[in-house]
Design a protein around this motif. Structure first.
Motif, PDB file in Angstrom:
ATOM      1  N   LEU A   7     -32.172  23.719  -5.081  1.00 57.05           N
ATOM      2  CA  LEU A   7     -33.582  23.973  -5.339  1.00 57.05           C
ATOM      3  C   LEU A   7     -34.380  23.896  -4.041  1.00 57.05           C
ATOM      4  O   LEU A   7     -34.119  23.046  -3.190  1.00 57.05           O
ATOM      5  CB  LEU A   7     -34.140  22.948  -6.320  1.00 57.05           C
ATOM      6  CG  LEU A   7     -33.489  22.886  -7.700  1.00 57.05           C
ATOM      7  CD1 LEU A   7     -34.114  21.759  -8.522  1.00 57.05           C
ATOM      8  CD2 LEU A   7     -33.616  24.201  -8.431  1.00 57.05           C
ATOM      9  N   SER A   8     -35.357  24.758  -3.916  1.00 56.18           N
ATOM     10  CA  SER A   8     -36.284  24.647  -2.792  1.00 56.18           C
ATOM     11  C   SER A   8     -37.114  23.385  -3.010  1.00 56.18           C
ATOM     12  O   SER A   8     -37.176  22.867  -4.140  1.00 56.18           O
ATOM     13  CB  SER A   8     -37.197  25.870  -2.741  1.00 56.18           C
ATOM     14  OG  SER A   8     -38.123  25.810  -3.820  1.00 56.18           O
ATOM     15  N   PRO A   9     -37.795  22.866  -1.990  1.00 52.47           N
ATOM     16  CA  PRO A   9     -38.654  21.694  -2.193  1.00 52.47           C
ATOM     17  C   PRO A   9     -39.675  21.901  -3.318  1.00 52.47           C
ATOM     18  O   PRO A   9     -39.861  21.019  -4.152  1.00 52.47           O
ATOM     19  CB  PRO A   9     -39.324  21.494  -0.840  1.00 52.47           C
ATOM     20  CG  PRO A   9     -38.313  22.022   0.135  1.00 52.47           C
ATOM     21  CD  PRO A   9     -37.706  23.216  -0.567  1.00 52.47           C
ATOM     22  N   ASP A  10     -40.304  23.061  -3.364  1.00 49.40           N
ATOM     23  CA  ASP A  10     -41.286  23.317  -4.429  1.00 49.40           C
ATOM     24  C   ASP A  10     -40.634  23.297  -5.801  1.00 49.40           C
ATOM     25  O   ASP A  10     -41.182  22.733  -6.757  1.00 49.40           O
ATOM     26  CB  ASP A  10     -41.998  24.650  -4.207  1.00 49.40           C
ATOM     27  CG  ASP A  10     -42.966  24.613  -3.026  1.00 49.40           C
ATOM     28  OD1 ASP A  10     -43.357  23.494  -2.614  1.00 49.40           O
ATOM     29  OD2 ASP A  10     -43.315  25.693  -2.524  1.00 49.40           O
ATOM     30  N   GLU A  11     -39.452  23.917  -5.923  1.00 42.73           N
ATOM     31  CA  GLU A  11     -38.738  23.919  -7.203  1.00 42.73           C
ATOM     32  C   GLU A  11     -38.318  22.511  -7.599  1.00 42.73           C
ATOM     33  O   GLU A  11     -38.426  22.120  -8.761  1.00 42.73           O
ATOM     34  CB  GLU A  11     -37.506  24.825  -7.124  1.00 42.73           C
ATOM     35  CG  GLU A  11     -37.819  26.300  -6.995  1.00 42.73           C
ATOM     36  CD  GLU A  11     -36.594  27.118  -6.639  1.00 42.73           C
ATOM     37  OE1 GLU A  11     -36.525  28.268  -7.118  1.00 42.73           O
ATOM     38  OE2 GLU A  11     -35.716  26.620  -5.885  1.00 42.73           O
ATOM     39  N   PHE A  12     -37.826  21.744  -6.624  1.00 38.34           N
ATOM     40  CA  PHE A  12     -37.401  20.376  -6.902  1.00 38.34           C
ATOM     41  C   PHE A  12     -38.553  19.543  -7.451  1.00 38.34           C
ATOM     42  O   PHE A  12     -38.427  18.876  -8.477  1.00 38.34           O
ATOM     43  CB  PHE A  12     -36.833  19.715  -5.640  1.00 38.34           C
ATOM     44  CG  PHE A  12     -36.489  18.277  -5.845  1.00 38.34           C
ATOM     45  CD1 PHE A  12     -35.281  17.914  -6.411  1.00 38.34           C
ATOM     46  CD2 PHE A  12     -37.393  17.261  -5.496  1.00 38.34           C
ATOM     47  CE1 PHE A  12     -34.975  16.575  -6.626  1.00 38.34           C
ATOM     48  CE2 PHE A  12     -37.098  15.931  -5.706  1.00 38.34           C
ATOM     49  CZ  PHE A  12     -35.874  15.578  -6.279  1.00 38.34           C
ATOM     50  N   TRP A  13     -39.704  19.582  -6.761  1.00 35.27           N
ATOM     51  CA  TRP A  13     -40.835  18.754  -7.184  1.00 35.27           C
ATOM     52  C   TRP A  13     -41.435  19.252  -8.494  1.00 35.27           C
ATOM     53  O   TRP A  13     -41.902  18.449  -9.309  1.00 35.27           O
ATOM     54  CB  TRP A  13     -41.875  18.647  -6.073  1.00 35.27           C
ATOM     55  CG  TRP A  13     -41.347  17.786  -4.962  1.00 35.27           C
ATOM     56  CD1 TRP A  13     -40.929  18.196  -3.728  1.00 35.27           C
ATOM     57  CD2 TRP A  13     -41.092  16.382  -5.014  1.00 35.27           C
ATOM     58  NE1 TRP A  13     -40.443  17.131  -3.010  1.00 35.27           N
ATOM     59  CE2 TRP A  13     -40.533  16.000  -3.770  1.00 35.27           C
ATOM     60  CE3 TRP A  13     -41.272  15.412  -5.987  1.00 35.27           C
ATOM     61  CZ2 TRP A  13     -40.167  14.691  -3.485  1.00 35.27           C
ATOM     62  CZ3 TRP A  13     -40.904  14.092  -5.703  1.00 35.27           C
ATOM     63  CH2 TRP A  13     -40.362  13.751  -4.471  1.00 35.27           C
ATOM     64  N   ALA A  14     -41.379  20.547  -8.759  1.00 36.70           N
ATOM     65  CA  ALA A  14     -41.829  21.068 -10.056  1.00 36.70           C
ATOM     66  C   ALA A  14     -40.909  20.555 -11.163  1.00 36.70           C
ATOM     67  O   ALA A  14     -41.369  20.140 -12.240  1.00 36.70           O
ATOM     68  CB  ALA A  14     -41.852  22.595 -10.046  1.00 36.70           C
ATOM     69  N   HIS A  15     -39.603  20.545 -10.908  1.00 34.01           N
ATOM     70  CA  HIS A  15     -38.644  20.017 -11.880  1.00 34.01           C
ATOM     71  C   HIS A  15     -38.910  18.526 -12.137  1.00 34.01           C
ATOM     72  O   HIS A  15     -38.922  18.082 -13.287  1.00 34.01           O
ATOM     73  CB  HIS A  15     -37.221  20.233 -11.362  1.00 34.01           C
ATOM     74  CG  HIS A  15     -36.173  19.638 -12.222  1.00 34.01           C
ATOM     75  ND1 HIS A  15     -35.776  20.197 -13.419  1.00 34.01           N
ATOM     76  CD2 HIS A  15     -35.444  18.505 -12.068  1.00 34.01           C
ATOM     77  CE1 HIS A  15     -34.848  19.433 -13.962  1.00 34.01           C
ATOM     78  NE2 HIS A  15     -34.628  18.414 -13.157  1.00 34.01           N
ATOM     79  N   LEU A  16     -39.146  17.778 -11.063  1.00 32.79           N
ATOM     80  CA  LEU A  16     -39.398  16.343 -11.220  1.00 32.79           C
ATOM     81  C   LEU A  16     -40.703  16.083 -11.974  1.00 32.79           C
ATOM     82  O   LEU A  16     -40.779  15.162 -12.790  1.00 32.79           O
ATOM     83  CB  LEU A  16     -39.412  15.654  -9.851  1.00 32.79           C
ATOM     84  CG  LEU A  16     -39.166  14.150  -9.882  1.00 32.79           C
ATOM     85  CD1 LEU A  16     -37.846  13.815 -10.558  1.00 32.79           C
ATOM     86  CD2 LEU A  16     -39.189  13.584  -8.493  1.00 32.79           C
ATOM     87  N   ARG A  17     -41.723  16.897 -11.732  1.00 34.99           N
ATOM     88  CA  ARG A  17     -42.974  16.750 -12.495  1.00 34.99           C
ATOM     89  C   ARG A  17     -42.726  16.969 -13.987  1.00 34.99           C
ATOM     90  O   ARG A  17     -43.292  16.265 -14.828  1.00 34.99           O
ATOM     91  CB  ARG A  17     -44.043  17.713 -11.967  1.00 34.99           C
ATOM     92  CG  ARG A  17     -44.732  17.223 -10.700  1.00 34.99           C
ATOM     93  CD  ARG A  17     -45.959  18.062 -10.339  1.00 34.99           C
ATOM     94  NE  ARG A  17     -45.656  19.463 -10.125  1.00 34.99           N
ATOM     95  CZ  ARG A  17     -45.211  19.968  -8.968  1.00 34.99           C
ATOM     96  NH1 ARG A  17     -45.029  19.189  -7.919  1.00 34.99           N
ATOM     97  NH2 ARG A  17     -44.972  21.274  -8.861  1.00 34.99           N
ATOM     98  N   GLY A  18     -41.864  17.918 -14.316  1.00 33.91           N
ATOM     99  CA  GLY A  18     -41.502  18.140 -15.715  1.00 33.91           C
ATOM    100  C   GLY A  18     -40.803  16.929 -16.314  1.00 33.91           C
ATOM    101  O   GLY A  18     -41.085  16.529 -17.449  1.00 33.91           O
TER     102      GLY A  18
END
Length: 167
Positions: A7-18
């Motif tokens: 995951l890109s950093p943005d994708e990773f943090w979006a996943h973690l927010r979920g």
């Protein structure tokens, strides 16, 4: 063995927010305990998202003190047993600890410098693992999960930065 998607950093943090949103939703429906008046670092630890039966928070204090507090609604899955996994238990005993202002009797196990204590409180399994002293700890229901989410996310952010993953 095949590695999963990177995951890109943005994708990773979006996943973690979920995931954080899932924890918030479960937290609103299930009691979760922690150490009363804790002033050190705090974060969520293991947290069962599928069935919400197991919820853990980790508390880190001065001089390497660590306390993990686990709460579970599943009578068949005592959280103390989970916290004892991979610890060769030696001494067993009893301790009386304060939970939400009431005294409760806990079973205790000591192994490898850790003490694990477990009890059922109002139908909920409550357990802790610490490398410190039990007699100074008392427990209360958590009324705000946000400091625990922030603590976990701050730790992840620091580890990712060390590895150049969010750069």
């Amino acid at each position: 063995m095949r590695a999963g998607q990177i995951l890109s950093p943005d994708e990773f943090w979006a996943h973690l927010r979920g995931r954080d949103d899932e924890v918030r939703a479960l937290f609103a429906r299930r009691p979760t305990y922690a150490v009363e008046s804790w002033t050190g670092q705090r974060m969520i630890d293991e947290w069962s998202l599928g069935d919400s039966t197991y919820r853990g928070v980790r508390l880190d204090g001065a001089e390497g003190l660590q306390v993990v507090v686990a709460t579970s609604d599943d009578a068949a899955s005592e959280p103390a047993r989970h916290l004892l996994t991979n610890l060769p238990t030696t001494d067993t005993g009893k301790a009386t600890l304060s939970v939400s202002g009431n005294l409760a009797q806990f079973d205790t196990w000591t192994a490898d410098g850790y003490t694990v204590a477990g009890a059922r409180i109002d139908g909920v399994g409550l357990a802790l693992r610490t490398n410190g002293r039990l007699d100074s700890l008392s427990f209360v229901l958590i009324d705000d999960i946000e400091p625990y989410l922030r603590g976990r996310n701050d730790r992840i952010r620091a580890m990712r930065a060390e590895r150049g993953l969010d750069g």
